[in-house]
Design a protein around this motif. Structure first.
Motif, PDB file in Angstrom:
ATOM      1  N   TRP A 379     -11.700  -2.282  -9.270  1.00  0.00           N
ATOM      2  CA  TRP A 379     -12.802  -2.256 -10.231  1.00  0.00           C
ATOM      3  C   TRP A 379     -14.156  -2.344  -9.538  1.00  0.00           C
ATOM      4  O   TRP A 379     -15.144  -1.759 -10.000  1.00  0.00           O
ATOM      5  CB  TRP A 379     -12.643  -3.388 -11.237  1.00  0.00           C
ATOM      6  CG  TRP A 379     -11.609  -3.086 -12.276  1.00  0.00           C
ATOM      7  CD1 TRP A 379     -10.363  -3.636 -12.384  1.00  0.00           C
ATOM      8  CD2 TRP A 379     -11.729  -2.139 -13.341  1.00  0.00           C
ATOM      9  NE1 TRP A 379      -9.686  -3.086 -13.444  1.00  0.00           N
ATOM     10  CE2 TRP A 379     -10.497  -2.169 -14.059  1.00  0.00           C
ATOM     11  CE3 TRP A 379     -12.732  -1.277 -13.759  1.00  0.00           C
ATOM     12  CZ2 TRP A 379     -10.270  -1.361 -15.167  1.00  0.00           C
ATOM     13  CZ3 TRP A 379     -12.503  -0.462 -14.865  1.00  0.00           C
ATOM     14  CH2 TRP A 379     -11.292  -0.510 -15.556  1.00  0.00           C
ATOM     15  N   ALA A 380     -14.227  -3.044  -8.429  1.00  0.00           N
ATOM     16  CA  ALA A 380     -15.485  -3.110  -7.689  1.00  0.00           C
ATOM     17  C   ALA A 380     -15.854  -1.743  -7.124  1.00  0.00           C
ATOM     18  O   ALA A 380     -17.022  -1.334  -7.153  1.00  0.00           O
ATOM     19  CB  ALA A 380     -15.374  -4.134  -6.562  1.00  0.00           C
ATOM     20  N   ALA A 381     -14.860  -1.006  -6.603  1.00  0.00           N
ATOM     21  CA  ALA A 381     -15.122   0.345  -6.119  1.00  0.00           C
ATOM     22  C   ALA A 381     -15.492   1.273  -7.268  1.00  0.00           C
ATOM     23  O   ALA A 381     -16.331   2.176  -7.112  1.00  0.00           O
ATOM     24  CB  ALA A 381     -13.901   0.878  -5.376  1.00  0.00           C
ATOM     25  N   THR A 382     -14.889   1.059  -8.428  1.00  0.00           N
ATOM     26  CA  THR A 382     -15.261   1.853  -9.605  1.00  0.00           C
ATOM     27  C   THR A 382     -16.727   1.636  -9.971  1.00  0.00           C
ATOM     28  O   THR A 382     -17.429   2.566 -10.385  1.00  0.00           O
ATOM     29  CB  THR A 382     -14.361   1.484 -10.795  1.00  0.00           C
ATOM     30  OG1 THR A 382     -12.989   1.731 -10.453  1.00  0.00           O
ATOM     31  CG2 THR A 382     -14.721   2.302 -12.036  1.00  0.00           C
ATOM     32  N   ALA A 383     -17.190   0.403  -9.809  1.00  0.00           N
ATOM     33  CA  ALA A 383     -18.605   0.117 -10.086  1.00  0.00           C
ATOM     34  C   ALA A 383     -19.522   0.901  -9.160  1.00  0.00           C
ATOM     35  O   ALA A 383     -20.636   1.279  -9.551  1.00  0.00           O
ATOM     36  CB  ALA A 383     -18.869  -1.380  -9.948  1.00  0.00           C
ATOM     37  N   SER A 384     -19.083   1.161  -7.927  1.00  0.00           N
ATOM     38  CA  SER A 384     -19.911   1.958  -7.014  1.00  0.00           C
ATOM     39  C   SER A 384     -20.054   3.387  -7.516  1.00  0.00           C
ATOM     40  O   SER A 384     -21.105   4.010  -7.352  1.00  0.00           O
ATOM     41  CB  SER A 384     -19.311   1.940  -5.601  1.00  0.00           C
ATOM     42  OG  SER A 384     -18.126   2.707  -5.533  1.00  0.00           O
ATOM     43  N   ALA A 385     -18.989   3.923  -8.141  1.00  0.00           N
ATOM     44  CA  ALA A 385     -19.078   5.261  -8.720  1.00  0.00           C
ATOM     45  C   ALA A 385     -20.075   5.282  -9.876  1.00  0.00           C
ATOM     46  O   ALA A 385     -20.877   6.228 -10.021  1.00  0.00           O
ATOM     47  CB  ALA A 385     -17.703   5.717  -9.194  1.00  0.00           C
TER      48      ALA A 385
END
Length: 411
Positions: A379-385
């Protein structure tokens, strides 16, 4: 006419010996410092095991380096007015090398934090000073050399992390850091040798010299345009490290070994170098706005794909992710001289790097690190998107304020 004289001198011999030496020194220095900055991503899994750290603390470790780097951009330019740009660049490289040497000798987490902050302080010197040296040396022909300088930084990212990743398989991590610290001392000597000692070119920090890089009729674009550019830089620089912070852990979840993680990061950085070159060319052909919209949308799509795809597919995709992650920055850096308030290019570079890198540094532990601890790396990587997509409305607002030289010709 100081400006006219500078323009004649800069344009008359853009590829002369002095110009090449400045560009070589700036490029080599940039490669080292960017390699130093992104080497931390390879070390995070090791430090997590060594010190039993959570994701927020790991993000804080990176922030200690990148945040100090960002906070001292403007003070570095002020220091250069007294000591000269050449001396400050050499001193900064020595300090960064010392930072990694102390990190290798650190006996605990607090000492490691202090060493990373020291390394970031040294790295704060090179972005604004090297950029402005190139701008003054090449005059209105500086956009291309600035692109080369930025490309060199990605070369360092592609070499240093995988080199240390390999050494970590045969050496203790402390020994690997002492080696990379020694490389910093060598590069400092190289920079001291290559950069001219002419005080008029190294020590002078005057507006009449830096204005020369701006196209005619575009010396003042207004503070709003520059503010939008800085905001875009903050979001772009936040999305990139937010993804890279969690990439090693995403890869390890998919079964990647430490050596594979180092090579994977290298693939991203090689793609980033290609992205800076390709997007600089693309920006000249289709315009800054279309290029940024393409790269930020591409960043979001490829990051999401890396989260859900298996290891083999992700490794194949990583160079393209690098192209998208770093492509935007190449276009933004080249636009700074055009939108510099009052034509103060050196000051504009310092402010741009301060806010874009500083915003990224603060976002890593305060936002993305907390997301990682609360919801996991996916989810943290999704926030970067999502952060990359947030650039799009700002870029559409900035587009009308760009000069005709940054949009494609209709003929």
């Amino acid at each position: 006419m100081p400006v006219a004289t500078h323009l004649i001198a800069a344009d008359a011999e853009p590829l002369g010996s002095k110009s090449r030496r400045v560009l070589y020194a700036a490029g080599i220095n940039h490669a080292l410092h960017d390699g130093y900055t992104d080497l931390i991503y390879v070390l995070l899994p090791i430090w997590q095991q060594e010190f039993a750290l959570g994701y927020a603390t790991l993000a804080l470790l990176r922030t200690l380096y990148s945040g100090t780097l960002a906070a001292l951009q403007v003070p570095s330019t002020l220091l250069a007015r007294s000591l000269g740009a050449r001396n400050v660049l050499v001193l900064g490289t020595l300090v960064s090398g010392a930072g990694y040497a102390f990190a290798g000798a650190s006996g605990g987490l607090l000492a490691l934090c202090a060493a990373l902050a020291l390394g970031g302080a040294g790295s704060s010197t090179q972005h604004p000073l090297a950029s402005s040296l190139i701008a003054r040396t090449y005059g209105r022909s500086a956009r291309g050399p600035l692109g080369t300088y930025n490309f060199a930084g990605d070369v360092g990212k592609a070499i240093v992390p995988p080199l240390i990743g390999y050494l970590l398989t045969v050496w203790h991590w402390r020994s690997a850091l002492w080696l990379i610290a020694g490389l910093g001392f060598v590069i400092a000597l190289v920079v001291a040798y290559l950069l001219p000692t002419d005080r008029s070119s190294q020590h002078r920090m005057r507006v009449d010299a830096t204005q020369a890089v701006q196209p005619e009729g575009h010396h003042q674009k207004g503070r709003l345009g520059f503010g939008l550019l800085v905001a875009i830089g903050v979001l772009d620089n936040s999305a990139r490290p937010a993804f890279l912070l969690y990439l090693p852990f995403l890869l390890q979840e998919k079964g990647a070994a430490l050596t594979t993680v180092g090579l994977a990061l290298s693939s991203v950085f090689v793609g980033g170098a290609l992205g800076k070159a390709a997007c600089g060319w693309l920006g000249d052909r289709v315009g800054v706005t279309r290029t940024v919209l393409f790269t930020e949308t591409g960043t979001a799509v490829t990051v999401l794909a890396a989260i859900v795809l298996p290891l083999g597919s992700v490794l194949f995709l990583l160079p393209l992710i690098g192209v998208m992650l770093n492509g935007t920055s190449s276009v933004l850096y080249g636009t700074v001289p055009e939108l510099a308030p009052g034509g103060r290019v050196e000051h504009a570079f310092a402010l741009f790097y301060t806010f874009s890198l500083g915003g990224s540094a603060l976002a890593s532990p305060l936002l993305y690190g907390q997301l990682g601890d609360a919801f996991g790396p996916h989810w943290a990587a999704t926030a970067s998107a999502a952060t990359a997509l947030a650039v799009i409305p700002l870029m559409l607002a900035l587009s009308p304020r760009l000069s005709k030289s940054t949009v494609p010709s209709k003929t």
